[in-house]
Scaffold this motif. Structure first.
Motif, PDB file in Angstrom:
ATOM      1  N   ARG A 195       3.060  18.980   0.376  1.00 35.54           N
ATOM      2  CA  ARG A 195       3.139  19.877  -0.788  1.00 35.54           C
ATOM      3  C   ARG A 195       2.926  19.094  -2.075  1.00 35.54           C
ATOM      4  O   ARG A 195       2.366  19.604  -3.046  1.00 35.54           O
ATOM      5  CB  ARG A 195       4.504  20.566  -0.828  1.00 35.54           C
ATOM      6  N   THR A 196       3.390  17.842  -2.085  1.00 39.86           N
ATOM      7  CA  THR A 196       3.282  17.016  -3.284  1.00 39.86           C
ATOM      8  C   THR A 196       1.844  16.591  -3.544  1.00 39.86           C
ATOM      9  O   THR A 196       1.364  16.654  -4.680  1.00 39.86           O
ATOM     10  CB  THR A 196       4.176  15.769  -3.148  1.00 39.86           C
ATOM     11  N   ILE A 197       1.149  16.169  -2.496  1.00 42.44           N
ATOM     12  CA  ILE A 197      -0.222  15.685  -2.709  1.00 42.44           C
ATOM     13  C   ILE A 197      -1.223  16.834  -2.809  1.00 42.44           C
ATOM     14  O   ILE A 197      -2.348  16.630  -3.267  1.00 42.44           O
ATOM     15  CB  ILE A 197      -0.651  14.711  -1.589  1.00 42.44           C
ATOM     16  N   ARG A 198      -0.816  18.051  -2.389  1.00 40.35           N
ATOM     17  CA  ARG A 198      -1.689  19.230  -2.498  1.00 40.35           C
ATOM     18  C   ARG A 198      -0.875  20.391  -3.066  1.00 40.35           C
ATOM     19  O   ARG A 198      -0.564  21.362  -2.377  1.00 40.35           O
ATOM     20  CB  ARG A 198      -2.255  19.584  -1.119  1.00 40.35           C
ATOM     21  N   PRO A 199      -0.485  20.293  -4.346  1.00 40.37           N
ATOM     22  CA  PRO A 199       0.451  21.262  -4.937  1.00 40.37           C
ATOM     23  C   PRO A 199      -0.084  22.682  -5.049  1.00 40.37           C
ATOM     24  O   PRO A 199       0.700  23.624  -5.183  1.00 40.37           O
ATOM     25  CB  PRO A 199       0.731  20.669  -6.323  1.00 40.37           C
ATOM     26  N   HIS A 202       0.831  -1.197   0.000  1.00 43.37           N
ATOM     27  CA  HIS A 202       0.000   0.000   0.000  1.00 43.37           C
ATOM     28  C   HIS A 202       0.872   1.256   0.000  1.00 43.37           C
ATOM     29  O   HIS A 202       0.629   2.210  -0.748  1.00 43.37           O
ATOM     30  CB  HIS A 202      -0.913  -0.020   1.232  1.00 43.37           C
ATOM     31  N   ILE A 203       1.906   1.245   0.829  1.00 46.28           N
ATOM     32  CA  ILE A 203       2.822   2.388   0.901  1.00 46.28           C
ATOM     33  C   ILE A 203       3.496   2.614  -0.446  1.00 46.28           C
ATOM     34  O   ILE A 203       3.616   3.744  -0.923  1.00 46.28           O
ATOM     35  CB  ILE A 203       3.881   2.159   1.999  1.00 46.28           C
ATOM     36  N   HIS A 204       3.945   1.519  -1.067  1.00 44.27           N
ATOM     37  CA  HIS A 204       4.623   1.628  -2.363  1.00 44.27           C
ATOM     38  C   HIS A 204       3.700   2.269  -3.398  1.00 44.27           C
ATOM     39  O   HIS A 204       4.122   3.138  -4.170  1.00 44.27           O
ATOM     40  CB  HIS A 204       5.063   0.241  -2.837  1.00 44.27           C
ATOM     41  N   ILE A 205       2.444   1.859  -3.401  1.00 43.53           N
ATOM     42  CA  ILE A 205       1.484   2.412  -4.365  1.00 43.53           C
ATOM     43  C   ILE A 205       1.266   3.901  -4.114  1.00 43.53           C
ATOM     44  O   ILE A 205       1.245   4.719  -5.039  1.00 43.53           O
ATOM     45  CB  ILE A 205       0.147   1.645  -4.280  1.00 43.53           C
ATOM     46  N   ILE A 206       1.115   4.265  -2.833  1.00 45.46           N
ATOM     47  CA  ILE A 206       0.880   5.673  -2.488  1.00 45.46           C
ATOM     48  C   ILE A 206       2.062   6.538  -2.909  1.00 45.46           C
ATOM     49  O   ILE A 206       1.906   7.578  -3.550  1.00 45.46           O
ATOM     50  CB  ILE A 206       0.628   5.822  -0.974  1.00 45.46           C
ATOM     51  N   ILE A 207       3.268   6.098  -2.543  1.00 40.57           N
ATOM     52  CA  ILE A 207       4.470   6.879  -2.844  1.00 40.57           C
ATOM     53  C   ILE A 207       4.688   6.971  -4.348  1.00 40.57           C
ATOM     54  O   ILE A 207       4.957   8.041  -4.897  1.00 40.57           O
ATOM     55  CB  ILE A 207       5.703   6.254  -2.164  1.00 40.57           C
ATOM     56  N   ALA A 208       4.568   5.827  -5.029  1.00 42.19           N
ATOM     57  CA  ALA A 208       4.814   5.808  -6.473  1.00 42.19           C
ATOM     58  C   ALA A 208       3.846   6.715  -7.208  1.00 42.19           C
ATOM     59  O   ALA A 208       4.191   7.335  -8.216  1.00 42.19           O
ATOM     60  CB  ALA A 208       4.706   4.381  -7.001  1.00 42.19           C
ATOM     61  N   GLY A 209       2.640   6.825  -6.690  1.00 42.89           N
ATOM     62  CA  GLY A 209       1.639   7.634  -7.367  1.00 42.89           C
ATOM     63  C   GLY A 209       1.659   9.097  -7.003  1.00 42.89           C
ATOM     64  O   GLY A 209       0.973   9.901  -7.633  1.00 42.89           O
ATOM     65  N   SER A 210       2.452   9.458  -5.996  1.00 40.65           N
ATOM     66  CA  SER A 210       2.406  10.838  -5.514  1.00 40.65           C
ATOM     67  C   SER A 210       3.748  11.548  -5.526  1.00 40.65           C
ATOM     68  O   SER A 210       3.854  12.684  -5.975  1.00 40.65           O
ATOM     69  CB  SER A 210       1.845  10.861  -4.084  1.00 40.65           C
ATOM     70  N   VAL A 211       4.784  10.898  -5.019  1.00 41.51           N
ATOM     71  CA  VAL A 211       6.064  11.573  -4.854  1.00 41.51           C
ATOM     72  C   VAL A 211       6.840  11.675  -6.153  1.00 41.51           C
ATOM     73  O   VAL A 211       7.682  12.546  -6.309  1.00 41.51           O
ATOM     74  CB  VAL A 211       6.903  10.853  -3.770  1.00 41.51           C
ATOM     75  N   GLU A 212       6.565  10.785  -7.091  1.00 44.68           N
ATOM     76  CA  GLU A 212       7.273  10.864  -8.368  1.00 44.68           C
ATOM     77  C   GLU A 212       6.700  12.003  -9.203  1.00 44.68           C
ATOM     78  O   GLU A 212       6.096  11.800 -10.249  1.00 44.68           O
ATOM     79  CB  GLU A 212       7.156   9.530  -9.125  1.00 44.68           C
TER      80      GLU A 212
END
Length: 323
Positions: A127-131, A20-30
């Motif tokens: 900042r990433t998830i709410r740019p 779940h963490i991998h999916i969240i990070i991959a979809g947001s921080v990249e």
């Protein structure tokens, strides 16, 4: 059998959380996609955006973000990492408490610097998830009751960080006397490093050490930045001008290049902090056997010889790093 089954379920839950963490990070921080090679402007813009934070810092932030999400998912599997509510500042404080709270109370007991790094990493996350949110405020909209801004900038988190620093200071974990070096400090450092009663090796190491400290003080550089200059970074014309010009390629606050140079003038009124005199002493210490290329600050061996094969390219900030 019951114990084995419980362990199996625990491992399955852990695997599920990590996925779940991998999916969240991959979809947001990249948030820096691959360069669009068909558009030179887009490619250049992506390079500029990527340079806003170093790869090492970014990797460290992502590691902290993953730990933050993992911590809350283990506490509450229904916790939403992308949801920002009135509770979010408290979530941040709870995670920092887990990391930096006293070990005697069951926490990890990490230093205050860990709390600062954690706050910076979570600032990147939100900042990433709410740019499109403001980065300088934290408030609730009266109409929608939605929270706007950065939760890491909330009064709750700010007060918590201040309280944590004071708590760490009382426990002796944070220096309560940290301050900028004063002129008197530099005078004392000069006398310590340039002690005429010291051995030849100590005197030579002291000259190199004090030159680095003086340049860092005058140019307001970090120690790890002041050891970066090369011989070619110093532009000095004796007899023609009263200053020496020093340039850096990069520094922590200018990862893509430093666009200005520093002009350091001779100081006849206070010779102890005169950069021109310091560099002349450095040149006399090196003598004719040192090639005028490569890193500016070189190490001195136990016999007092200058070792150009072992330049000072980094420093922990301690005087021994220059010896």
């Amino acid at each position: 059998q019951i114990t084995d089954e419980a362990c199996k379920l625990h491992l399955e839950d852990s695997d599920s959380i990590e996925e779940h963490i991998h999916i969240i990070i991959a979809g947001s921080v990249e948030d820096f996609p691959e360069d669009d090679t068909s558009d030179s402007a887009a490619k250049f813009a992506a390079q500029i955006a990527r340079a806003s934070i170093t790869d090492k810092t970014r990797s460290n932030h992502v590691r902290i973000i993953k730990a933050y999400i993992r911590y809350h998912l283990r506490r509450n599997p229904k916790w939403n990492a992308k949801e920002v509510t009135v509770q979010t500042p408290q979530d941040i404080n709870m995670f920092i408490t887990q990391k930096c709270g006293p070990a005697a109370d069951g926490f990890e007991g990490r230093k205050y610097s860990t709390a600062v790094s954690t706050r910076a990493a979570l600032t990147l996350w939100y900042r990433t998830i709410r740019p499109n949110e403001s980065i300088v405020e934290w408030r609730m909209e009266e109409d929608t009751k939605a929270w706007r801004g950065l939760p890491t900038r909330s009064p709750e988190v700010s007060r918590f960080m201040i309280g944590l620093e004071k708590t760490k200071a009382k426990a002796g974990e944070v220096s309560q006397s940290a301050r900028a070096l004063s002129l008197q400090d530099m005078h004392r450092l000069h006398d310590l490093c340039l002690d005429p009663k010291a051995s030849i090796a100590e005197q030579r190491a002291g000259i190199i050490r004090y030159t680095a400290y003086l340049l860092a003080w005058l140019m307001m550089l970090r120690i790890e930045e002041v050891v970066r200059p090369q011989f070619s970074s110093v532009d000095m014309i004796p007899g023609e001008r009263e200053y020496v010009e020093i340039s850096l390629i990069t520094r922590k606050s200018a990862q893509t290049g430093v666009t200005h140079s520093w002009r350091l003038y001779a100081n006849d009124l206070d010779p102890k902090i005169c950069p021109v005199r310091a560099l002349i002493r450095l040149a006399m210490t090196y003598g004719d056997n040192v090639r005028l290329s490569g890193p500016l600050f070189l190490r001195v061996n136990a016999a007092g010889a200058i070792n150009q094969a072992q330049p000072i390219v980094s420093s922990s900030g301690s005087p021994s790093s220059f010896g």
